[in-house]
Enzyme design. Sequence first.
Site, PDB file in Angstrom:
ATOM      1  N   SER A 100     -27.831 127.036  -9.136  1.00  0.00           N
ATOM      2  CA  SER A 100     -28.005 128.432  -8.701  1.00  0.00           C
ATOM      3  C   SER A 100     -26.665 129.100  -8.402  1.00  0.00           C
ATOM      4  CB  SER A 100     -28.859 128.498  -7.437  1.00  0.00           C
ATOM      5  OG  SER A 100     -30.114 127.933  -7.655  1.00  0.00           O
TER       6      SER A 100
HETATM    7  N1  SAH Z   1     -30.398 122.150  -6.403  1.00  0.00           N
HETATM    8  C1  SAH Z   1     -29.796 122.013  -7.696  1.00  0.00           C
HETATM    9  C2  SAH Z   1     -30.318 123.008  -8.703  1.00  0.00           C
HETATM   10  C3  SAH Z   1     -31.591 122.553  -9.206  1.00  0.00           C
HETATM   11  S1  SAH Z   1     -32.281 123.368 -10.585  1.00  0.00           S
HETATM   12  C4  SAH Z   1     -28.289 122.062  -7.647  1.00  0.00           C
HETATM   13  O1  SAH Z   1     -27.701 122.248  -6.564  1.00  0.00           O
HETATM   14  O2  SAH Z   1     -27.677 121.880  -8.689  1.00  0.00           O
HETATM   15  C5  SAH Z   1     -33.924 122.795 -10.357  1.00  0.00           C
HETATM   16  C6  SAH Z   1     -34.117 121.319 -10.548  1.00  0.00           C
HETATM   17  O3  SAH Z   1     -35.481 121.018 -10.257  1.00  0.00           O
HETATM   18  C7  SAH Z   1     -33.874 120.824 -11.974  1.00  0.00           C
HETATM   19  O4  SAH Z   1     -32.899 119.827 -11.964  1.00  0.00           O
HETATM   20  C8  SAH Z   1     -35.226 120.299 -12.412  1.00  0.00           C
HETATM   21  O5  SAH Z   1     -35.138 119.170 -13.256  1.00  0.00           O
HETATM   22  C9  SAH Z   1     -35.858 119.954 -11.080  1.00  0.00           C
HETATM   23  N2  SAH Z   1     -37.328 119.846 -11.083  1.00  0.00           N
HETATM   24  C10 SAH Z   1     -38.248 120.561 -11.790  1.00  0.00           C
HETATM   25  N3  SAH Z   1     -39.506 120.148 -11.494  1.00  0.00           N
HETATM   26  C11 SAH Z   1     -39.374 119.128 -10.584  1.00  0.00           C
HETATM   27  C12 SAH Z   1     -40.296 118.283  -9.904  1.00  0.00           C
HETATM   28  N4  SAH Z   1     -41.623 118.371 -10.072  1.00  0.00           N
HETATM   29  N5  SAH Z   1     -39.787 117.366  -9.046  1.00  0.00           N
HETATM   30  C13 SAH Z   1     -38.457 117.248  -8.838  1.00  0.00           C
HETATM   31  N6  SAH Z   1     -37.545 118.008  -9.466  1.00  0.00           N
HETATM   32  C14 SAH Z   1     -37.989 118.949 -10.320  1.00  0.00           C
END
Ligand code: SAH
Length: 253
Positions: A100
């Site tokens: 983000s």
């Molecule tokens: N917090 C992260 C950004 C994450 S983007 C950072 O600091 O970089 C959102 C993330 O959620 C992605 O990596 C995606 O793979 C994950 N995601 C999507 N669905 C999910 C689920 N059901 N359980 C865990 N992670 C999930």
Amino acid sequence: MISISILRVMKVIRFRFGLFLQALLVCFLLSCQSQGTKHTFMEDRRLKMVDRQLQSRGISNHRVLEAFRKVERHRFVLPRDTANAYEDYPLSIGYGQTISQPYIVAFMTEAIHPDKNMKVLEIGTGSGYQAAILAELSGEVYSVELIGELAKRAAQTLNELGYEQVHIITGDGYLGWPEHAPYDAILVTCAPSHIPLPLIDQMAENGRMIIPVGQDSYNQELVILRKTHGKLRQEESLPVRFVPMMTPEGKTY
Ligand code: SAH
């Protein structure tokens, strides 16, 4: 002054030890200087990011601002994006996922009222950047990531940077991480269409959850919830765009 004295030292070295040793010394000094400049350059961009993107938009918690000044965001992005790591937009981290925009990470972090003794659950580890910020501000951090390769890469980066208090598993974050519940704060970085019941169950009394809700990425709301006397109260919200929360079968929640 300094360069004059360096020149004098050079003269003495050339006089006493010859041209070869002088050349070696020049190479050494140049490499020190270029490393120093690179470090200052990234740090400079990071401080500007905090000033122009976070403080100017109302992020005011001093500990939160300090964490953003400290954590090297450029270590969490793909190598091709190192130069863009401190820009005011989200970046791709591969596998169709994004890290983000710094302001959103800061807004979410401030919203959970982080404290040294808190146990925090993050859903969606991604690059591990948000987890590192949380680790600077709270106690233990538990983070669940659906994509095994991302979980592995984030764990490696966090390990290299010495964040031992971050624990990562590959799994479905819709279900939370019940073994370590209850959590003082739950921070969700992918958007389901509704608030997952298992996450509500894993909130501690007086705990907070911040979660983007809405299946359509153009129509999501960042919701902040607080649990008091077992009941949920919505505190605040903001329109946002997050990647969807996925099921292990590749469907959206
Ligand atoms: N917090 C992260 C950004 C994450 S983007 C950072 O600091 O970089 C959102 C993330 O959620 C992605 O990596 C995606 O793979 C994950 N995601 C999507 N669905 C999910 C689920 N059901 N359980 C865990 N992670 C999930």
